[in-house]
Design an enzyme around this catalytic site. Sequence first.
Site, PDB file in Angstrom:
ATOM      1  N   SER A 138       7.986   5.462   6.607  1.00 34.95           N
ATOM      2  CA  SER A 138       8.735   4.324   6.754  1.00 34.95           C
ATOM      3  C   SER A 138      10.293   4.243   5.578  1.00 34.95           C
ATOM      4  CB  SER A 138       8.536   2.746   6.721  1.00 34.95           C
ATOM      5  OG  SER A 138       9.386   1.944   6.625  1.00 34.95           O
ATOM      6  N   TYR A 151       2.363  -3.381   3.768  1.00 34.66           N
ATOM      7  CA  TYR A 151       2.735  -2.276   4.638  1.00 34.66           C
ATOM      8  C   TYR A 151       3.621  -1.220   3.839  1.00 34.66           C
ATOM      9  CZ  TYR A 151       5.746  -0.217   8.240  1.00 34.66           C
ATOM     10  OH  TYR A 151       6.150   0.669   9.162  1.00 34.66           O
TER      11      TYR A 151
END
Length: 254
Positions: A138, A151
């Site tokens: 990400s 995350y």
Amino acid sequence: MKLTGNTILMTGGGSGIGQALAHRLHEAGNTVIVAGRRKDALESAIAGRPNMHALTLDIESAEGIADFSDRLLKAYPDLNVVINNAGIMRFEDLTKAHDLTDAEATITTNLLGPIRLINALTDHLVKQQDAVIINVTSGLAFVPLTTTPTYNATKAAIHSYTIALREVLKGKVEVIELAPPAVQTGLTPGQETRPGYQPLDEFSDEVMALLSQQPTPPEILVERVRFLRFAEANGQFDDTLVKLNAFAAQARNG
């Protein structure tokens, strides 16, 4: 990476980025196996698509991954591409003590899951022609969103793990990192239509174009994620951190 004639595993292939890229790769002439927890979502993803298959996978369980890898290789011995895409994103409030259930599930799914699956499949992949591992990270691996700290941390860890994996498997398995920006998917509530996030089709088109390059870049970075990937190198980390979090707050509340 060659773009056709592969047998490809896509974890988290029942929805979002996983499903969209699985469809694109299938249309490019590959056999594609989508894997995930929800059998109904997987069956929907493969409906009407010959040479596209579904296998259930409990990515949170070490035993489940071991069982899955056995079933996978028995059914698809030509497997040569593994895409670790399955992941969850949970919001957390670090300003006070809180239940860590979401943080623990995020670590198990996003970090331990790919590590366990790679470990289970490496012996097979090193014997395959044109073998590839793609780990989906990400943009938040490089500049964190403060509301999703665990995350971000798992994606940063997979980024580092991918670098090490690429080095040790050099000449045996091609190792690629795909770092998406904010994309309109169901990763978090309301994200499918959130303004300012990249439309899924546009993202998928850009990813496929990058994967088709020869040689394939070791990092697949669509244009929208590059400001995050290179913020620190460009001396813009602090400013990008502030702007990213302001944008995300406005997008969620707007």
